[in-house]
Design a protein around this motif. Structure first.
Motif, PDB file in Angstrom:
ATOM      1  N   UNK A  40       0.864  -1.183   0.000  1.00  0.00           N
ATOM      2  CA  UNK A  40       0.000   0.000   0.000  1.00  0.00           C
ATOM      3  C   UNK A  40       0.905   1.238   0.000  1.00  0.00           C
ATOM      4  N   UNK A  41       0.312   2.400  -0.376  1.00  0.00           N
ATOM      5  CA  UNK A  41       1.104   3.619  -0.545  1.00  0.00           C
ATOM      6  C   UNK A  41       1.336   4.377   0.755  1.00  0.00           C
ATOM      7  N   UNK A  42       2.304   5.246   0.702  1.00  0.00           N
ATOM      8  CA  UNK A  42       2.597   6.149   1.812  1.00  0.00           C
ATOM      9  C   UNK A  42       1.587   7.281   1.909  1.00  0.00           C
ATOM     10  N   UNK A  43       1.827   8.257   2.816  1.00  0.00           N
ATOM     11  CA  UNK A  43       0.871   9.336   3.066  1.00  0.00           C
ATOM     12  C   UNK A  43       0.567  10.151   1.808  1.00  0.00           C
ATOM     13  N   UNK A  44      -0.738  10.432   1.590  1.00  0.00           N
ATOM     14  CA  UNK A  44      -1.175  11.126   0.371  1.00  0.00           C
ATOM     15  C   UNK A  44      -0.492  12.482   0.231  1.00  0.00           C
ATOM     16  N   UNK A  45      -0.329  13.187   1.347  1.00  0.00           N
ATOM     17  CA  UNK A  45       0.299  14.511   1.308  1.00  0.00           C
ATOM     18  C   UNK A  45       1.721  14.434   0.768  1.00  0.00           C
ATOM     19  N   UNK A  46       2.421  13.370   1.124  1.00  0.00           N
ATOM     20  CA  UNK A  46       3.796  13.184   0.660  1.00  0.00           C
ATOM     21  C   UNK A  46       3.824  12.880  -0.844  1.00  0.00           C
ATOM     22  N   UNK A  47       2.897  12.035  -1.282  1.00  0.00           N
ATOM     23  CA  UNK A  47       2.842  11.685  -2.709  1.00  0.00           C
ATOM     24  C   UNK A  47       2.511  12.921  -3.539  1.00  0.00           C
ATOM     25  N   UNK A  48       1.579  13.755  -3.003  1.00  0.00           N
ATOM     26  CA  UNK A  48       1.216  14.984  -3.717  1.00  0.00           C
ATOM     27  C   UNK A  48       2.407  15.927  -3.843  1.00  0.00           C
ATOM     28  N   UNK A  52       9.789   3.984   6.680  1.00  0.00           N
ATOM     29  CA  UNK A  52       8.956   4.852   7.527  1.00  0.00           C
ATOM     30  C   UNK A  52       7.722   5.354   6.789  1.00  0.00           C
ATOM     31  N   UNK A  53       7.862   5.614   5.477  1.00  0.00           N
ATOM     32  CA  UNK A  53       6.764   6.227   4.727  1.00  0.00           C
ATOM     33  C   UNK A  53       6.283   5.335   3.578  1.00  0.00           C
ATOM     34  N   UNK A  54       6.540   4.050   3.676  1.00  0.00           N
ATOM     35  CA  UNK A  54       6.055   3.087   2.674  1.00  0.00           C
ATOM     36  C   UNK A  54       6.366   3.544   1.251  1.00  0.00           C
ATOM     37  N   UNK A  55       7.616   3.938   1.035  1.00  0.00           N
ATOM     38  CA  UNK A  55       8.028   4.379  -0.298  1.00  0.00           C
ATOM     39  C   UNK A  55       9.404   3.771  -0.606  1.00  0.00           C
ATOM     40  N   UNK A  56       9.448   2.445  -0.621  1.00  0.00           N
ATOM     41  CA  UNK A  56      10.759   1.786  -0.755  1.00  0.00           C
ATOM     42  C   UNK A  56      11.391   2.023  -2.125  1.00  0.00           C
ATOM     43  N   UNK A  57      10.578   2.409  -3.117  1.00  0.00           N
ATOM     44  CA  UNK A  57      11.132   2.647  -4.447  1.00  0.00           C
ATOM     45  C   UNK A  57      11.692   4.054  -4.643  1.00  0.00           C
ATOM     46  N   UNK A  58      11.529   4.917  -3.657  1.00  0.00           N
ATOM     47  CA  UNK A  58      12.027   6.289  -3.818  1.00  0.00           C
ATOM     48  C   UNK A  58      13.520   6.384  -3.541  1.00  0.00           C
ATOM     49  N   UNK A  59      13.981   5.545  -2.640  1.00  0.00           N
ATOM     50  CA  UNK A  59      15.406   5.484  -2.317  1.00  0.00           C
ATOM     51  C   UNK A  59      15.969   6.834  -1.856  1.00  0.00           C
ATOM     52  N   UNK A  60      15.254   7.470  -0.949  1.00  0.00           N
ATOM     53  CA  UNK A  60      15.806   8.661  -0.297  1.00  0.00           C
ATOM     54  C   UNK A  60      16.264   8.236   1.100  1.00  0.00           C
ATOM     55  N   UNK A  61      17.573   8.216   1.289  1.00  0.00           N
ATOM     56  CA  UNK A  61      18.141   7.867   2.584  1.00  0.00           C
ATOM     57  C   UNK A  61      19.042   8.981   3.068  1.00  0.00           C
ATOM     58  N   UNK A  62      19.636   8.770   4.254  1.00  0.00           N
ATOM     59  CA  UNK A  62      20.548   9.804   4.767  1.00  0.00           C
ATOM     60  C   UNK A  62      21.503   9.208   5.781  1.00  0.00           C
ATOM     61  N   UNK A  63      22.578   9.972   5.977  1.00  0.00           N
ATOM     62  CA  UNK A  63      23.551   9.613   6.992  1.00  0.00           C
ATOM     63  C   UNK A  63      23.818  10.866   7.816  1.00  0.00           C
ATOM     64  N   UNK A  64      23.815  10.691   9.138  1.00  0.00           N
ATOM     65  CA  UNK A  64      24.059  11.802  10.056  1.00  0.00           C
ATOM     66  C   UNK A  64      25.245  11.435  10.942  1.00  0.00           C
ATOM     67  N   UNK A  65      26.080  12.408  11.244  1.00  0.00           N
ATOM     68  CA  UNK A  65      27.212  12.122  12.124  1.00  0.00           C
ATOM     69  C   UNK A  65      28.141  13.314  12.201  1.00  0.00           C
ATOM     70  N   UNK A  66      29.303  13.129  12.838  1.00  0.00           N
ATOM     71  CA  UNK A  66      30.247  14.232  12.945  1.00  0.00           C
ATOM     72  C   UNK A  66      30.734  14.671  11.565  1.00  0.00           C
ATOM     73  N   UNK A  67      30.998  15.977  11.416  1.00  0.00           N
ATOM     74  CA  UNK A  67      31.303  16.564  10.107  1.00  0.00           C
ATOM     75  C   UNK A  67      32.438  15.828   9.390  1.00  0.00           C
ATOM     76  N   UNK A  68      33.465  15.443  10.140  1.00  0.00           N
ATOM     77  CA  UNK A  68      34.623  14.809   9.506  1.00  0.00           C
ATOM     78  C   UNK A  68      34.238  13.473   8.841  1.00  0.00           C
TER      79      UNK A  68
END
Ligand SMILES: *Cc1c(COP(=O)(O)O)cnc(C)c1O
Length: 391
Positions: free
Chosen positions: A40-48, A238-254
């Motif tokens: 099933x799809x993620x939140x309608x607001x996000x898809x819009x 988190x948002x049921x959009x596994x095909x979008x492939x938006x990920x991230x990495x957070x950590x110290x600047x270096x």
């Protein structure tokens, strides 16, 4: 399958039972509870937002670190939820899913011959990423304890760390077992990282999907860990959009700068119109995610109950999309054998846990089922599985 043109460092990863079971499921018309993606799809607001962004011309290369709006939203999310501060300017990098974040981290930080500790069963891309970097993996088991819960083997973790160890990869909530690491387990990992000056790479893609009131506690919140941890997550689960492939990495600047240097020449950037949509989701769709979490908990219960009725011994699932079950009460010893027979016998597909392990003996009797499917699909699967003991 043999791939004569493939390098020796990637040869060990060519036979995927995933592909075999997926093909078997397709050929037999089985209900596929093998692969973990929602139907099933993620939140309608996000898809819009994504559709609007495409219409508005957000279709060219975004900035190398990711859209500022998305980095700001990720920073706020980590701050509000976990109390961790990440400067959007240089402590956050948007990637092509958590998968690229992981591979780029390995290529950026691991010298050929460096060792990386993985906890097994492990997500299938981890050993490949280590091999691509020329690293050597050491594995430490999650073991089924007397409680029926998977527990981190802390003495094995200590024994796996040596002078060449560079990093430890920690996935919680954990795929495939559904385990959420306890504060004690996270504390032990943090202690080992501090003592041996290791980098922790945490895979938190199921950060929102914990059950029965369990919190998700990022390793980076433990004492002395913020400065040595790269925290990876993604919008896919988190948002049921596994095909979008938006990920991230957070950590110290270096560390983030190092990952960015590697990522720059892997994909450079990706998913321009999805980035503002995910920024919106992180800021405005967390109620939707809470509903998803509740729904998934109900789906877990539905499937666990059905598996247990069908004769499996079902293990507790504390988070993720997955529940694991012991096949021995059904007269099988090997989960892989059952998974190869299951589509033809009853029309359901699942994945044996041993494929996620270097030392498969401890998990040979376990099978992983995904419950991130519509209730109707799960009811259908349960109905089919109930034929297992008759057949
Ligand atoms: C699905 C999954 C990923 C992949 O995340 P993407 O954002 O799709 O790259 C990474 N780690 C685990 C444990 C997963 O289950």
């Amino acid at each position: 399958m043999r791939h004569p043109a493939l390098t020796s460092r990637l040869q060990p990863f060519t036979s995927t039972i995933f592909a075999e079971i997926t093909e078997l499921a397709r050929r037999t018309g089985a209900v596929n509870l093998g692969q973990g993606f929602p139907d099933t799809d993620g939140p309608a607001g996000m898809l819009q937002r994504a559709q609007q962004a495409i219409g508005d011309g957000v279709n060219q290369y975004p900035p190398g670190a990711g859209e500022p709006e998305l980095r700001a939203a990720i920073s706020e999310h980590r701050g509000d939820r976990y109390g961790i501060e990440h400067a959007p300017e240089d402590e956050i990098l948007v990637t092509v899913g958590a998968t690229e974040a992981l591979t780029a981290s390995m290529l950026a930080l691991v010298e050929p011959g460096d060792e990386v500790v993985l906890i097994e069963p492990y997500y299938d891309s981890y050993p490949v990423a280590v091999a691509m970097a020329g690293g050597v993996r050491r594995t430490v088991p999650l073991r089924l304890g007397d409680s029926g819960r998977f527990e981190l083997d802390v003495p094995a973790l200590r024994a796996a760390v040596g002078p060449r160890t560079r990093a430890v990869v920690v996935n919680t909530p954990h795929n495939p077992t559904g385990t959420v690491l306890t504060d004690g387990e996270l504390g032990a990992i943090a202690e080992v990282c501090r003592e041996h000056d290791l980098i922790a790479i945490t895979d938190e893609v199921y950060e929102h999907l914990t059950f029965d009131g369990r919190p998700h506690n990022p390793l980076a919140t433990l004492p002395g860990m913020a400065e040595r941890t790269l925290s990876l997550s993604s919008s896919g689960k988190s948002f049921s959009a596994t095909g979008w492939k938006i990920g991230w990495v957070c950590g110290p600047a270096e560390l983030v700068a190092a990952v960015r240097a590697a990522k720059q020449f892997m994909s450079f950037v990706g998913g321009a119109p999805f980035q503002p949509a995910v920024a919106h989701a992180l800021r405005a769709e967390l109620d939707w995610v809470e509903q998803l979490r509740k729904n998934l908990q109900g789906k877990r219960d539905l499937l666990a109950e059905g598996l247990s009725q069908a004769g499996f011994r079902v293990l507790p699932s504390e988070g993720t999309y997955f529940v694991c079950a012991d096949v021995r009460p059904l007269g099988f010893q090997d989960g892989a054998q059952l998974c190869r027979e299951l589509p033809e016998r009853v029309g359901v597909a699942a994945i044996p846990v041993q494929v996620f392990c270097d030392t498969p003996d401890d998990t040979r009797h376990l099978v992983r089922f995904a419950f991130c499917k519509r209730d109707q699909v799960l009811h259908d699967a349960v109905e089919r599985l109930s034929g297992l003991q008759r057949g």
